[in-house]
Motif scaffolding. Structure first.
Motif, PDB file in Angstrom:
ATOM      1  N   ASN A 240      81.989  70.533  19.827  1.00 41.36           N
ATOM      2  CA  ASN A 240      80.599  70.398  20.275  1.00 41.36           C
ATOM      3  C   ASN A 240      80.176  68.928  20.348  1.00 41.36           C
ATOM      4  N   ALA A 241      80.643  68.141  19.379  1.00 39.42           N
ATOM      5  CA  ALA A 241      80.317  66.708  19.389  1.00 39.42           C
ATOM      6  C   ALA A 241      80.938  66.016  20.598  1.00 39.42           C
ATOM      7  N   ALA A 242      82.178  66.359  20.887  1.00 42.38           N
ATOM      8  CA  ALA A 242      82.864  65.742  22.026  1.00 42.38           C
ATOM      9  C   ALA A 242      82.195  66.123  23.343  1.00 42.38           C
ATOM     10  N   LYS A 243      81.805  67.390  23.469  1.00 40.58           N
ATOM     11  CA  LYS A 243      81.132  67.832  24.689  1.00 40.58           C
ATOM     12  C   LYS A 243      79.794  67.113  24.872  1.00 40.58           C
ATOM     13  N   ALA A 244      79.050  66.973  23.770  1.00 38.24           N
ATOM     14  CA  ALA A 244      77.754  66.300  23.849  1.00 38.24           C
ATOM     15  C   ALA A 244      77.907  64.835  24.239  1.00 38.24           C
ATOM     16  N   ALA A 245      79.027  64.232  23.834  1.00 38.96           N
ATOM     17  CA  ALA A 245      79.267  62.815  24.137  1.00 38.96           C
ATOM     18  C   ALA A 245      79.955  62.610  25.484  1.00 38.96           C
ATOM     19  N   GLY A 246      80.294  63.709  26.146  1.00 39.43           N
ATOM     20  CA  GLY A 246      80.975  63.604  27.427  1.00 39.43           C
ATOM     21  C   GLY A 246      82.416  63.126  27.329  1.00 39.43           C
ATOM     22  N   ARG A 247      83.031  63.297  26.158  1.00 38.07           N
ATOM     23  CA  ARG A 247      84.423  62.873  25.968  1.00 38.07           C
ATOM     24  C   ARG A 247      85.341  64.048  26.296  1.00 38.07           C
ATOM     25  N   GLU A 248      86.103  63.907  27.369  1.00 36.70           N
ATOM     26  CA  GLU A 248      86.967  64.991  27.836  1.00 36.70           C
ATOM     27  C   GLU A 248      88.433  64.680  27.560  1.00 36.70           C
TER      28      GLU A 248
END
Length: 322
Positions: A240-248
């Motif tokens: 969830n943190a990665a998705k919120a930060a746009g880190r794919e």
């Protein structure tokens, strides 16, 4: 798993031996088994475990249970152990809040001729002499299998010589967290020697805390290729943190495949985990206690299998109920 319906008769004596001591325990027609759990409210795995344990016990009219929950409090669990000893239960099942701290209470039960079965997460080795059997998953193997899942994926991507990984562990001092971390950290360099674990922080089995840990990792490290979390609850927090930060492009691998992890795998966002059933866990613990009280030989480490599950083979497994 089917529980036996025929237990010790009123005057039967079940003789068992563990930790070098022989114990003879008289049992009435009903066996009284107490359980003190770690923290039922902390996650859906433990909630489902408790429900399955109660259902399995209620399905057998020869079993009486005392079901307690320590709420994650070591002092409360020690008091619950002492209460079960005072009640003179026939056997005690303990899901330890802390593998070291509960040893004196387990020793007291041993000295009172009450066999102790440790469930899910083992106590520290110093207490093994006071335990009849451990029933649960092999957490070191789980950690190792998670490392293999991650390494295989990195090889498929061609980044096994440069990948950087962050590691989110469970609650400090908790045996499962320690063992899964050890299994992962020992196995990863064997299968992918050039992969680097750049940071490790505890997520305490908590999704929200793990999300905050991952948020900090994302700020600190520009290049994160993989995340290993000690369970899927924490792994999804990191996702969830990665998705919120746009880190794919980050490969997420966990353990104890929760429903949220399975769903994230279905969406293609989460790569793999270790399949573990809380129902199997609970039923195995109760059956181990019954077997011990019946004087049957049981392995000291009574593991049930926990296979790898990834996006590639998840169709072979039903969605977890927890």
């Amino acid at each position: 798993m089917t529980l036996r319906t025929t237990l010790a008769a009123t005057t039967a004596i079940a003789t068992l031996s563990f930790g070098g001591a022989a114990i003879a325990a008289e049992h009435s027609e009903t066996m009284k088994i107490g359980i003190t759990q770690n923290n039922v409210g902390v996650d859906s795995y433990q909630t489902t475990y408790e429900k399955a344990f109660i259902a399995a016990a209620e399905a057998n009219d020869k079993i009486e249970t005392v079901v307690l929950d320590a709420g994650g409090d070591v002092a409360r669990q020690i008091a619950q152990m002492e209460d079960l000893i005072q009640q003179e239960v026939d056997a005690i099942i303990i899901w330890p809040t802390n593998g070291e701290a509960v040893i004196p209470a387990v020793r007291k039960a041993f000295q009172a001729d009450i066999p102790v079965i440790v469930t899910n997460s083992n106590i520290a080795e110093a207490g093994f002499d006071f335990v009849a059997s451990f029933s649960g998953p092999d957490n070191i193997t789980q950690g190792a299998r998670s490392a293999e899942i991650m390494c295989d994926k990195f090889m498929d991507m061609g980044i096994e010589n440069e990948a950087q990984v962050v590691h989110i562990t469970g609650q400090p001092g908790y045996t499962t967290a320690i063992e899964r971390a050890k299994g992962f950290e020992d196995r990863l360099p064997e299968v992918c020697p050039n992969v680097t674990v750049v940071d490790t922080q505890p997520g305490d089995w908590n999704r929200e805390k793990s999300q905050k840990v991952m948020e900090a990792f994302l700020v600190k490290y520009d290049d994160i290729d993989g995340v290993y979390a000690g369970d899927d609850n924490m792994g999804v927090g990191a996702l969830n943190a990665a998705k919120a930060a746009g880190r794919e492009g980050i490969i997420f691998v966990g353990a104890t495949n929760f429903a949220v992890g399975y769903e994230a795998m279905e969406r293609g966002e989460y790569w793999g985990s270790i399949y573990q059933s809380p129902v199997d866990d609970a039923e195995a613990a109760l059956q181990t206690a019954i077997d011990v009280l019946n004087g049957e030989e049981v392995p000291f480490l009574n593991y049930f299998d926990t296979p790898k599950i990834t996006q590639d083979n998840m169709g072979d497994y039903t969605k977890p109920v927890f």
